[in-house]
Design a protein around this motif. Structure first.
Motif, PDB file in Angstrom:
ATOM      1  N   MET A 230       1.234  -1.530  -0.370  1.00 27.45           N
ATOM      2  CA  MET A 230       0.331  -0.181  -0.390  1.00 27.45           C
ATOM      3  C   MET A 230       0.898   1.433  -0.035  1.00 27.45           C
ATOM      4  N   GLU A 231       2.451   1.238   0.422  1.00 25.49           N
ATOM      5  CA  GLU A 231       2.818   2.311  -0.271  1.00 25.49           C
ATOM      6  C   GLU A 231       3.061   2.734  -1.259  1.00 25.49           C
ATOM      7  N   PHE A 232       2.464   2.280  -2.001  1.00 23.73           N
ATOM      8  CA  PHE A 232       3.028   2.397  -3.962  1.00 23.73           C
ATOM      9  C   PHE A 232       1.842   3.168  -4.318  1.00 23.73           C
ATOM     10  N   VAL A 233       1.522   4.344  -3.941  1.00 20.94           N
ATOM     11  CA  VAL A 233       0.768   5.492  -4.312  1.00 20.94           C
ATOM     12  C   VAL A 233       1.636   5.949  -5.529  1.00 20.94           C
ATOM     13  N   GLN A 234       1.023   5.489  -7.477  1.00 11.78           N
ATOM     14  CA  GLN A 234       1.667   6.595  -7.927  1.00 11.78           C
ATOM     15  C   GLN A 234       0.854   7.976  -8.472  1.00 11.78           C
ATOM     16  N   PHE A 235       1.557   9.091  -8.098  1.00 11.18           N
ATOM     17  CA  PHE A 235       1.361  10.251  -8.725  1.00 11.18           C
ATOM     18  C   PHE A 235       1.321  10.277  -9.951  1.00 11.18           C
ATOM     19  N   HIS A 236       0.325  10.624 -10.438  1.00 13.93           N
ATOM     20  CA  HIS A 236       0.313  11.174 -11.776  1.00 13.93           C
ATOM     21  C   HIS A 236       0.633  12.881 -11.993  1.00 13.93           C
ATOM     22  N   PRO A 237       1.660  12.940 -13.011  1.00 12.81           N
ATOM     23  CA  PRO A 237       2.723  14.122 -12.992  1.00 12.81           C
ATOM     24  C   PRO A 237       2.044  15.277 -13.562  1.00 12.81           C
ATOM     25  N   THR A 238       0.935  15.342 -14.630  1.00 12.88           N
ATOM     26  CA  THR A 238      -0.162  16.268 -15.313  1.00 12.88           C
ATOM     27  C   THR A 238      -1.252  16.071 -15.371  1.00 12.88           C
ATOM     28  N   CYS A 239      -1.728  17.145 -13.793  1.00 11.31           N
ATOM     29  CA  CYS A 239      -3.498  17.290 -13.824  1.00 11.31           C
ATOM     30  C   CYS A 239      -3.474  18.902 -13.957  1.00 11.31           C
ATOM     31  N   LEU A 240      -4.534  18.850 -15.248  1.00  8.80           N
ATOM     32  CA  LEU A 240      -4.959  20.371 -15.050  1.00  8.80           C
ATOM     33  C   LEU A 240      -4.727  20.937 -13.936  1.00  8.80           C
ATOM     34  N   TYR A 241      -4.323  22.114 -14.484  1.00 11.28           N
ATOM     35  CA  TYR A 241      -4.334  23.170 -12.741  1.00 11.28           C
ATOM     36  C   TYR A 241      -5.388  24.576 -13.010  1.00 11.28           C
ATOM     37  N   HIS A 242      -6.497  24.893 -12.687  1.00 12.78           N
ATOM     38  CA  HIS A 242      -7.618  25.488 -13.138  1.00 12.78           C
ATOM     39  C   HIS A 242      -8.052  25.401 -11.551  1.00 12.78           C
ATOM     40  N   PRO A 243      -8.847  26.696 -11.344  1.00  8.84           N
ATOM     41  CA  PRO A 243      -9.246  26.593 -10.725  1.00  8.84           C
ATOM     42  C   PRO A 243     -11.023  25.919 -10.340  1.00  8.84           C
ATOM     43  N   LYS A 244     -11.139  25.564 -11.595  1.00  9.04           N
ATOM     44  CA  LYS A 244     -12.633  25.135 -12.147  1.00  9.04           C
ATOM     45  C   LYS A 244     -12.350  24.118 -12.427  1.00  9.04           C
ATOM     46  N   ALA A 245     -11.306  23.434 -12.609  1.00  9.59           N
ATOM     47  CA  ALA A 245     -11.224  22.120 -13.293  1.00  9.59           C
ATOM     48  C   ALA A 245     -11.755  20.179 -12.164  1.00  9.59           C
ATOM     49  N   LYS A 246     -11.888  19.789 -11.980  1.00  6.72           N
ATOM     50  CA  LYS A 246     -11.779  18.964 -10.843  1.00  6.72           C
ATOM     51  C   LYS A 246     -11.026  17.221 -11.319  1.00  6.72           C
ATOM     52  N   ASN A 247      -9.932  17.445 -11.342  1.00  8.03           N
ATOM     53  CA  ASN A 247      -9.639  16.469 -11.486  1.00  8.03           C
ATOM     54  C   ASN A 247      -9.453  15.449 -13.324  1.00  8.03           C
ATOM     55  N   PHE A 248      -9.543  16.821 -13.669  1.00  5.83           N
ATOM     56  CA  PHE A 248      -8.742  16.668 -14.980  1.00  5.83           C
ATOM     57  C   PHE A 248      -7.320  15.841 -15.753  1.00  5.83           C
ATOM     58  N   LEU A 249      -7.204  15.435 -16.553  1.00  5.80           N
ATOM     59  CA  LEU A 249      -5.195  14.565 -16.346  1.00  5.80           C
ATOM     60  C   LEU A 249      -5.120  14.844 -17.926  1.00  5.80           C
ATOM     61  N   ILE A 250      -3.571  15.574 -17.332  1.00  8.85           N
ATOM     62  CA  ILE A 250      -3.574  15.608 -19.001  1.00  8.85           C
ATOM     63  C   ILE A 250      -2.518  14.403 -19.769  1.00  8.85           C
ATOM     64  N   SER A 251      -3.197  13.889 -20.205  1.00  8.72           N
ATOM     65  CA  SER A 251      -1.966  12.229 -20.563  1.00  8.72           C
ATOM     66  C   SER A 251      -0.866  12.545 -20.742  1.00  8.72           C
ATOM     67  N   GLU A 252       0.112  11.285 -20.627  1.00  5.21           N
ATOM     68  CA  GLU A 252       1.284  11.005 -20.434  1.00  5.21           C
ATOM     69  C   GLU A 252       1.221  10.747 -21.911  1.00  5.21           C
ATOM     70  N   ALA A 253       0.523  10.600 -23.213  1.00  6.07           N
ATOM     71  CA  ALA A 253       0.631  10.140 -24.612  1.00  6.07           C
ATOM     72  C   ALA A 253       1.367  11.615 -25.245  1.00  6.07           C
ATOM     73  N   LEU A 254       0.607  13.087 -23.709  1.00  4.66           N
ATOM     74  CA  LEU A 254       1.800  14.283 -24.910  1.00  4.66           C
ATOM     75  C   LEU A 254       2.569  14.265 -24.884  1.00  4.66           C
ATOM     76  N   ARG A 255       3.188  13.941 -23.692  1.00  2.00           N
ATOM     77  CA  ARG A 255       4.543  13.954 -23.699  1.00  2.00           C
ATOM     78  C   ARG A 255       5.410  12.913 -24.873  1.00  2.00           C
ATOM     79  N   GLY A 256       4.135  12.039 -24.647  1.00  2.00           N
ATOM     80  CA  GLY A 256       4.430  10.795 -25.907  1.00  2.00           C
ATOM     81  C   GLY A 256       4.672  11.022 -26.998  1.00  2.00           C
ATOM     82  N   GLU A 257       4.586  12.398 -27.488  1.00  2.00           N
ATOM     83  CA  GLU A 257       4.087  12.616 -28.742  1.00  2.00           C
ATOM     84  C   GLU A 257       4.823  13.603 -28.898  1.00  2.00           C
TER      85      GLU A 257
END
Ligand SMILES: Cc1cc2nc3c(=O)[nH]c(=O)nc-3n(C[C@H](O)[C@H](O)[C@H](O)COP(=O)(O)OP(=O)(O)OC[C@H]3O[C@@H](n4cnc5c(N)ncnc54)[C@H](O)[C@@H]3O)c2cc1C
Length: 531
Positions: A230-257
Motif C-alpha cells: 500500500m505504500e506504493f501510490v503512483q502520482f500522475h505528474p500532469t493534472c490540469l491546474y485550474h480552479p474550476k477543473a476537477k480531476n482532469f488528467l493531461i495524458s502521458e501520451a502528450l509527452r509521448g508525442e
C-alpha cells in the motif's frame, strides 16, 4: 430484510467487473453492483490507452523488461510474463466485444501505437484520447445485451459476509445499501468478486473519480484478507491546474508525442533529473522532478507545452484534452498547459494469486483494488487496463473450473439485523470535515516525498479520526459519505503503516531519511488482517 440470491456477485462496473461478467455469462446468473451510475469509474476516465506488443520492432521481452524496470525490482516475474504474453489475446477480446482502436493512418491494416513514459517501444493501443470511455461504453452495451447479467446501480456494498466472522473463511455474500430506496439488503452468491477500483480520493488532489475510495480494500481487510504494497501510490505528474477543473488528467501520451515540461520561468528542467529519458522518464521520476521545481520556485504549477506541433494534428490526436482545456480558456495548440501532480494509481491492494484469488475461499479481487504482483513498486503506464483484463480472464478460468464443486448456499439468516443499520443524526458537517482532514493529512504527510516524522505525524492524526469514528459512528450507516469516510480512513492508515515499514526509497515510495534502495529488500510489505 430482502435477501437476493445470485450465482456470481461482482462488485464494480469498470473494466474488471464488466469483462469478467462477459467471460462468465454462460455459467449462471451474474449480478454487478455499482455504488453510482455504471459508467462512473476510473475506466471511463482512462485516456492514454492499453499496452500490448504489436509493433514490428517490439517483443514480449522488451515489454516484460520495461515493466520490471519501472516496478523497481519487486514485480512478480511470472505475473509480468503472463500479462505481457496474454495481452494480444485480451486485446482480441476487446475488439470482438466491439472496441474500435485507432488505426495507423499510414497503414490502415495496423493499429496506431503510441509511446508513453517508461516504454522502450511504441505499444499503446488507443481510441483517440478517450480510450477508457470507449471501452467502458462498449462493455456496458455488451453486458446489457446478456439476459444473465444484471447491472444494479446505486447499490453500495458495506460489508462482506463470510462463513466465520472471526477468521478468513468462505464468502457467502455481501451486505449492501440500496441508496435509492434507502434500505439495507443482502446478496448471497457462490462466488464474490471485488472489482472496486482504486483509492485516489484518499488524497486531496487526485485524477480519480469520486468512486475511488478504496472500499474493496477496506472490505477485504476487515474480512481478514492480506493487503499488500500500500505504500506504493503512483502520482500522475500532469493534472490540469485550474480552479474550476476537477480531476482532469493531461495524458502521458502528450509527452509521448513530444510535449515538453517548462517551469514557471518557461525553462525546460527534466534533463536535470533524467538526462537520457527527460520528459519520458517513468512517472515517479517526473512527479518528483515537478514537486522539486515547485518547491524550489514557490510556483503553484509547471507547464506542459505541445504547441510546437501542428494545430491540426493536436486537435485530431487529442480531441478530448483539446476541447476540455478550451472550456477552461486554454488553447493547447498555442499555449502551454498549467499542470500539477495528483494521486493517480494504487499499486498495492488486496493480495491475490495469479488466478485473482484472495485469502477467503471463493472471494476474488481483480483490477486496481488487487495487488497481483504485476506493478511491484511502480506501475508502467497503460499496464493497468491490461492487468484488469488479463486477471478477469484468469479468474474466469478458475471460476469455471471450480464451478461444479461449488455447493448450493446455506445461509443462517440473519447475520446482520436490519436494526443494526443506523441513520446519521447530527449535522453532516462532522463527516465532511473528517473527509477533508484525511485527504489533507495524506497529501501533506504521506504524499510524493515522505519522511518518517511526517508519517508518524500522519498516523497519529489518522488514529484520532479513527477513534472518533468508532465512538460516534460505529457500525453501518445508511449514508454513502459516512461509509466512504470509513473506507478512506482504513485505506489511509494502511498506506501510512506500510510506508513506515519500508525503510528505503523504491518505486513510488520516496523516504527522505532513506533515499536509496536496500540491497536486501522485502518483496511485499504485507499488512496482515485486522484479526
Ligand atoms: C484519469 C485516469 C486516466 C487513466 N489512464 C489510464 C490509461 O490510459 N491506461 C491504463 O492502463 N490505465 C489508466 N488509468 C488507470 C485505469 O483506468 C484503472 O486502473 C482501471 O480502469 C481500474 O479499473 P477497475 O475495473 O479496477 O475499477 P474502476 O473502473 O474504477 O471501477 C470501480 C467500480 O467499483 C464500484 N465500487 C467501488 N466501491 C464500491 C462499493 N462499496 N459498492 C459498490 N460498488 C463499488 C465503482 O462504483 C465502480 O463501478 C487511468 C486512471 C485515471 C483515473
Amino acid at each position: 430484510m430482502d435477501v437476493f440470491k445470485t450465482d456470481i456477485l461482482i462488485i464494480g462496473s469498470g473494466i474488471a467487473g464488466l469483462s469478467l461478467a462477459l467471460k462468465l455469462k454462460d455459467l449462471g446468473e451474474i449480478t454487478i453492483l455499482t455504488k453510482k451510475r455504471a459508467f462512473e469509474t476510473s475506466t471511463s476516465l482512462a485516456q492514454g490507452g492499453i499496452a500490448c506488443v504489436m509493433g514490428d520492432n517490439d517483443s514480449f521481452e522488451f515489454h516484460i523488461q520495461d515493466t520490471l524496470t519501472v516496478g523497481d525490482g519487486i514485480c512478480k516475474k511470472e505475473v509480468v510474463e503472463m500479462v505481457v504474453k496474454s495481452a494480444p489475446e485480451r486485446i482480441k477480446d476487446l475488439i470482438n466485444w466491439g472496441v474500435k482502436f485507432d488505426k495507423d493512418p499510414e497503414n490502415p491494416k495496423k493499429f496506431h501505437l503510441t509511446l508513453e513514459g517508461g516504454h522502450s517501444r511504441r505499444r499503446i493501443l488507443h481510441v483517440g484520447d478517450y480510450t477508457g470511455r470507449a471501452i467502458e461504453n462498449t462493455l456496458i452495451e455488451r453486458a446489457l445485451e446478456v439476459e444473465n447479467i444484471k447491472i444494479l446501480e446505486n447499490f453500495l456494498v458495506v460489508k462482506l459476509i463470510t462463513e466465520d466472522l472471526f477468521k478468513p473463511s468462505k464468502i457467502l455474500g455481501a451486505f449492501v445499501l440500496d441508496l435509492i430506496h434507502v434500505k439495507p439488503v443482502i446478496f448471497l452468491a457462490k462466488v464474490v468478486v471485488l472489482c472496486t477500483g482504486g483509492a485516489g480520493k484518499v488524497y486531496l488532489y487526485t485524477s480519480n473519480p469520486d468512486t475511488a475510495t478504496g472500499d474493496g480494500i477496506a472490505l477485504a481487510y476487515q474480512a481478514g484478507c492480506r493487503i499488500a504494497n500500500m505504500e506504493f501510490v503512483q502520482f500522475h505528474p500532469t493534472c490540469l491546474y485550474h480552479p474550476k477543473a476537477k480531476n482532469f488528467l493531461i495524458s502521458e501520451a502528450l509527452r509521448g508525442e513530444g510535449a515538453v515540461l517548462l517551469n514557471a520561468e518557461g525553462k525546460r528542467f527534466m534533463h536535470k533529473y533524467d538526462p537520457v529519458k527527460k520528459e519520458l522518464a517513468p512517472r515517479d521520476v517526473v512527479t518528483r522532478a515537478i514537486d522539486m521545481e515547485l518547491k524550489k520556485t514557490g510556483a503553484e504549477c509547471v507547464y506542459l507545452d505541445i504547441s510546437h506541433l501542428p494545430s491540426d494534428y493536436i486537435r485530431k490526436r487529442f480531441p478530448y484534452i483539446y476541447e476540455t482545456c478550451l472550456k477552461y480558456g486554454i488553447d493547447i495548440t498555442s499555449q502551454p498547459i498549467p499542470v500539477v501532480p495528483a494521486a493517480h494509481y494504487l499499486c498495492g491492494g488486496i493480495y491475490t494469486n495469479i488466478w485473482g484469488q484472495t485469502d477467503i475461499s471463493n472471494l476474488f479481487a481483480i483490477g486496481e483494488c488487487a495487488c497481483t504482483g504485476l506493478h511491484g513498486g511502480n506501475r508502467l503506464a497503460s499496464n493497468s487496463l491490461l492487468e484488469a483484463l488479463c486477471f478477469s480472464h484468469q479468474a474466469s478460468l478458475k471460476i469455471k473450473k471450480m464451478w461444479n464443486e461449488l455447493k448450493e448456499l446455506k445461509f443462517k439468516q440473519p447475520l446482520i439485523k436490519e436494526t443494526a443499520v443506523k441513520e446519521i443524526k447530527e449535522e453532516k458537517v462532522f463527516i465532511s470535515h473528517n473527509w477533508d482532514l484525511i485527504r489533507k493529512i495524506m497529501w501533506d504527510f504521506a504524499g510524493i516525498v515522505r519522511s518518517l516524522k511526517m508519517l508518524e505525524f500522519a498516523i497519529k492524526r489518522i488514529e484520532f479520526i479513527k477513534n472518533e469514528i468508532k465512538e460516534n459512528w460505529p457500525g453501518i450507516y445508511l449514508d454513502l459519505d459516512t461509509m466512504e469516510l470509513k473506507s478512506i480512513t482504513i485505506v489511509a492508515e494502511l498506506i501510512v503503516r506500510s510506508a513506515l515499514q519500508r525503510l528505503e526509497s523504491r518505486g513510488t515510495h520516496y523516504l527522505i531519511e532513506y533515499p536509496f534502495k536496500k540491497e536486501k529488500y522485502q518483496k511485499d510489505t504485507i499488512i496482515f488482517k485486522n484479526f
